[in-house]
Design a protein around this motif. Structure first.
Motif, PDB file in Angstrom:
ATOM      1  N   ASP A   1       1.034  -1.021  -0.191  1.00 10.64           N
ATOM      2  CA  ASP A   1       0.065   0.018   0.003  1.00 10.64           C
ATOM      3  C   ASP A   1       0.890   1.926   0.075  1.00 10.64           C
ATOM      4  O   ASP A   1       1.924   1.621   1.050  1.00 10.64           O
ATOM      5  N   SER A   2       0.658   2.001  -1.034  1.00  9.04           N
ATOM      6  CA  SER A   2       1.671   2.884  -1.469  1.00  9.04           C
ATOM      7  C   SER A   2       0.750   4.437  -0.447  1.00  9.04           C
ATOM      8  O   SER A   2      -0.404   4.727   0.060  1.00  9.04           O
ATOM      9  N   LEU A   3       1.962   4.941   0.921  1.00 11.05           N
ATOM     10  CA  LEU A   3       0.862   5.566   1.375  1.00 11.05           C
ATOM     11  C   LEU A   3       2.094   7.791   1.026  1.00 11.05           C
ATOM     12  O   LEU A   3       1.177   8.253   1.349  1.00 11.05           O
ATOM     13  N   GLU A   4       1.905   7.548  -0.316  1.00 11.25           N
ATOM     14  CA  GLU A   4       2.319   8.728  -1.439  1.00 11.25           C
ATOM     15  C   GLU A   4       1.156   9.765  -0.710  1.00 11.25           C
ATOM     16  O   GLU A   4       0.234   9.225  -1.155  1.00 11.25           O
ATOM     17  N   GLY A   5       1.518  10.653  -0.350  1.00  7.73           N
ATOM     18  CA  GLY A   5       0.355  11.661   0.221  1.00  7.73           C
ATOM     19  C   GLY A   5      -0.766  11.842   1.360  1.00  7.73           C
ATOM     20  O   GLY A   5      -0.994  12.796   1.765  1.00  7.73           O
ATOM     21  N   VAL A   6      -0.520  10.289   1.660  1.00  6.43           N
ATOM     22  CA  VAL A   6      -0.971  10.118   2.767  1.00  6.43           C
ATOM     23  C   VAL A   6      -0.407   9.551   4.016  1.00  6.43           C
ATOM     24  O   VAL A   6      -0.716   8.946   4.712  1.00  6.43           O
ATOM     25  N   GLN A   7       0.955   9.772   4.037  1.00  6.87           N
ATOM     26  CA  GLN A   7       2.113   9.203   4.825  1.00  6.87           C
ATOM     27  C   GLN A   7       1.234   9.200   7.026  1.00  6.87           C
ATOM     28  O   GLN A   7       1.957   8.371   7.287  1.00  6.87           O
ATOM     29  N   THR A   8       0.672  10.133   7.287  1.00  6.16           N
ATOM     30  CA  THR A   8      -0.316  10.385   8.702  1.00  6.16           C
ATOM     31  C   THR A   8      -0.954   9.482   8.579  1.00  6.16           C
ATOM     32  O   THR A   8      -1.068   9.344   9.935  1.00  6.16           O
ATOM     33  N   LYS A   9      -1.850   8.733   7.470  1.00  8.10           N
ATOM     34  CA  LYS A   9      -2.796   7.801   7.506  1.00  8.10           C
ATOM     35  C   LYS A   9      -2.175   6.265   8.688  1.00  8.10           C
ATOM     36  O   LYS A   9      -0.954   5.664   7.976  1.00  8.10           O
ATOM     37  N   ASP A  10      -2.346   6.248   9.593  1.00  8.94           N
ATOM     38  CA  ASP A  10      -2.649   4.807  10.648  1.00  8.94           C
ATOM     39  C   ASP A  10      -3.325   3.863  10.121  1.00  8.94           C
ATOM     40  O   ASP A  10      -2.736   2.773  10.869  1.00  8.94           O
ATOM     41  N   THR A  11      -4.639   4.075  10.175  1.00  5.84           N
ATOM     42  CA  THR A  11      -5.890   2.757   9.666  1.00  5.84           C
ATOM     43  C   THR A  11      -6.014   2.720   8.733  1.00  5.84           C
ATOM     44  O   THR A  11      -6.151   3.735   7.711  1.00  5.84           O
ATOM     45  N   THR A  12      -6.739   1.894   7.527  1.00  6.19           N
ATOM     46  CA  THR A  12      -7.427   1.320   6.974  1.00  6.19           C
ATOM     47  C   THR A  12      -8.681   1.045   7.202  1.00  6.19           C
ATOM     48  O   THR A  12      -8.998  -0.049   7.699  1.00  6.19           O
ATOM     49  N   THR A  13      -9.472   0.720   5.764  1.00  4.48           N
ATOM     50  CA  THR A  13     -10.923   0.096   5.905  1.00  4.48           C
ATOM     51  C   THR A  13     -10.617  -1.223   4.990  1.00  4.48           C
ATOM     52  O   THR A  13      -9.841  -1.328   4.425  1.00  4.48           O
ATOM     53  N   VAL A  14     -11.030  -2.562   6.182  1.00  3.50           N
ATOM     54  CA  VAL A  14     -10.500  -3.592   5.006  1.00  3.50           C
ATOM     55  C   VAL A  14     -11.860  -4.510   4.755  1.00  3.50           C
ATOM     56  O   VAL A  14     -12.146  -5.512   4.239  1.00  3.50           O
ATOM     57  N   ALA A  15     -12.697  -3.799   4.948  1.00  2.00           N
ATOM     58  CA  ALA A  15     -14.340  -4.631   4.358  1.00  2.00           C
ATOM     59  C   ALA A  15     -14.924  -3.272   4.046  1.00  2.00           C
ATOM     60  O   ALA A  15     -15.151  -3.436   2.451  1.00  2.00           O
ATOM     61  N   LEU A  16     -16.100  -2.872   4.607  1.00  3.78           N
ATOM     62  CA  LEU A  16     -16.506  -1.052   4.059  1.00  3.78           C
ATOM     63  C   LEU A  16     -16.795  -0.513   5.252  1.00  3.78           C
ATOM     64  O   LEU A  16     -16.715  -0.699   6.985  1.00  3.78           O
ATOM     65  N   ASP A  17     -17.474   0.826   4.918  1.00  2.00           N
ATOM     66  CA  ASP A  17     -17.677   1.238   5.513  1.00  2.00           C
ATOM     67  C   ASP A  17     -19.488   1.470   5.282  1.00  2.00           C
ATOM     68  O   ASP A  17     -20.108   1.348   4.580  1.00  2.00           O
ATOM     69  N   PHE A  18     -20.411   1.849   6.567  1.00  4.32           N
ATOM     70  CA  PHE A  18     -21.947   1.056   6.794  1.00  4.32           C
ATOM     71  C   PHE A  18     -22.036   2.911   7.447  1.00  4.32           C
ATOM     72  O   PHE A  18     -22.571   3.045   8.258  1.00  4.32           O
ATOM     73  N   GLY A  19     -23.392   3.706   6.871  1.00  3.63           N
ATOM     74  CA  GLY A  19     -24.051   4.965   7.693  1.00  3.63           C
ATOM     75  C   GLY A  19     -25.207   4.585   6.900  1.00  3.63           C
ATOM     76  O   GLY A  19     -25.613   3.957   6.030  1.00  3.63           O
ATOM     77  N   ARG A  20     -26.331   5.821   7.268  1.00  2.72           N
ATOM     78  CA  ARG A  20     -27.396   5.646   7.270  1.00  2.72           C
ATOM     79  C   ARG A  20     -28.229   7.218   6.900  1.00  2.72           C
ATOM     80  O   ARG A  20     -28.013   7.907   8.045  1.00  2.72           O
ATOM     81  N   ILE A  21     -28.739   6.989   5.964  1.00  2.00           N
ATOM     82  CA  ILE A  21     -29.849   8.960   6.145  1.00  2.00           C
ATOM     83  C   ILE A  21     -31.522   8.570   6.035  1.00  2.00           C
ATOM     84  O   ILE A  21     -31.676   7.739   5.242  1.00  2.00           O
ATOM     85  N   THR A  22     -32.118   9.221   7.564  1.00  3.46           N
ATOM     86  CA  THR A  22     -33.581   8.541   7.298  1.00  3.46           C
ATOM     87  C   THR A  22     -33.436   9.987   6.076  1.00  3.46           C
ATOM     88  O   THR A  22     -34.154  10.884   7.055  1.00  3.46           O
ATOM     89  N   ILE A  23     -34.834   9.361   4.724  1.00  2.00           N
ATOM     90  CA  ILE A  23     -35.248  10.762   4.822  1.00  2.00           C
ATOM     91  C   ILE A  23     -36.799  11.645   4.802  1.00  2.00           C
ATOM     92  O   ILE A  23     -37.263  12.592   5.536  1.00  2.00           O
ATOM     93  N   SER A  24     -37.410   9.659   5.004  1.00  2.00           N
ATOM     94  CA  SER A  24     -39.065   9.742   6.000  1.00  2.00           C
ATOM     95  C   SER A  24     -39.149   8.914   6.010  1.00  2.00           C
ATOM     96  O   SER A  24     -38.395   7.446   5.762  1.00  2.00           O
ATOM     97  N   ASN A  25     -40.530   8.642   6.637  1.00  2.00           N
ATOM     98  CA  ASN A  25     -41.247   7.368   7.404  1.00  2.00           C
ATOM     99  C   ASN A  25     -40.631   6.255   5.771  1.00  2.00           C
ATOM    100  O   ASN A  25     -41.393   4.876   6.309  1.00  2.00           O
ATOM    101  N   GLU A  26     -40.587   6.775   4.497  1.00  2.00           N
ATOM    102  CA  GLU A  26     -41.107   5.719   3.239  1.00  2.00           C
ATOM    103  C   GLU A  26     -39.506   5.635   2.820  1.00  2.00           C
ATOM    104  O   GLU A  26     -39.858   4.688   1.785  1.00  2.00           O
ATOM    105  N   LEU A  27     -38.837   6.751   3.113  1.00  2.00           N
ATOM    106  CA  LEU A  27     -37.491   6.673   2.209  1.00  2.00           C
ATOM    107  C   LEU A  27     -36.242   6.398   3.220  1.00  2.00           C
ATOM    108  O   LEU A  27     -36.157   7.623   3.980  1.00  2.00           O
ATOM    109  N   VAL A  28     -35.304   5.289   3.182  1.00  2.00           N
ATOM    110  CA  VAL A  28     -34.627   5.289   3.352  1.00  2.00           C
ATOM    111  C   VAL A  28     -32.651   4.907   3.052  1.00  2.00           C
ATOM    112  O   VAL A  28     -32.964   4.553   1.794  1.00  2.00           O
TER     113      VAL A  28
END
Length: 187
Positions: free
Chosen positions: A50-77
């Motif tokens: 993994d090249s750290l060029e441009g992100v030399q201070t990065k010390d963690t990485t996503t190894v599977a996925l990130d997941f978030g949620r936004i509820t727009i209304s009672n009918e839509l998420v």
């Protein structure tokens, strides 16, 4: 929710981009719930892989996925799925893309080349997407025209520039995707 209420419709959006461009940060900035993150510390095993060029201070990485949620209304998420950025984890993108309505490619002007694979991924599957140029700490070395040319973006692909840590920018990116999805097909 009572038995006579229908479950809300779910919309899935995929957040992609190269290693260290801000995918986890975007999901976290707009999610109404504490995002699920699969962050792990970088280890010696990633040296030379993994090249750290441009992100030399990065010390963690996503190894599977990130997941978030936004509820727009009672009918839509809206469900947000962030992809892992390193090439060795790209095989997961094929599973994460199932059922997706659209995508966001996050790019960093210091390392635009890390965005090519994400753009190709969405284009090859004919999935509508927008490009969000992440300017961590104001770092932006190119104009929108230079970026669009360097990424060889079709003229109809929306391009936004901002800082993914700002909830308002994340909102604007997602709204641009919605507008793009609703736009009449260009012939």
């Amino acid at each position: 929710m009572t038995n006579d209420q229908a479950a809300p419709a779910a919309v899935k959006i995929l957040i992609a981009g190269g290693f260290g461009v801000g995918k986890t940060t975007l999901v976290g900035s707009v999610s109404e719930v504490t995002p699920l993150r699969t962050e792990e510390y970088l280890t010696r095993a990633s040296v030379g892989v993994d090249s750290l060029e441009g992100v030399q201070t990065k010390d963690t990485t996503t190894v599977a996925l990130d997941f978030g949620r936004i509820t727009i209304s009672n009918e839509l998420v809206v469900y947000l799925f962030g992809t892992p950025g390193q090439e060795r984890f790209w095989f997961m993108w094929n599973d994460l893309v199932q059922g997706v309505l659209g995508g966001v490619v996050i790019a960093d002007t210091r390392r635009l080349d890390t965005s090519f694979a994400s753009i190709d991924f969405f284009e090859s599957r004919q999935i509508p997407f927008v490009v969000a140029i992440n300017c961590f700490d104001g770092h932006n070395t190119r104009s929108a025209i230079e970026i669009r040319t360097a990424l060889d973006l079709d003229p109809h692909v929306p391009l936004l520039v901002g800082d993914v840590r700002a909830r308002t920018f994340g909102r604007d990116v997602l709204l641009a995707l919605v507008d793009h999805l609703m736009a009449p097909a260009l012939v």
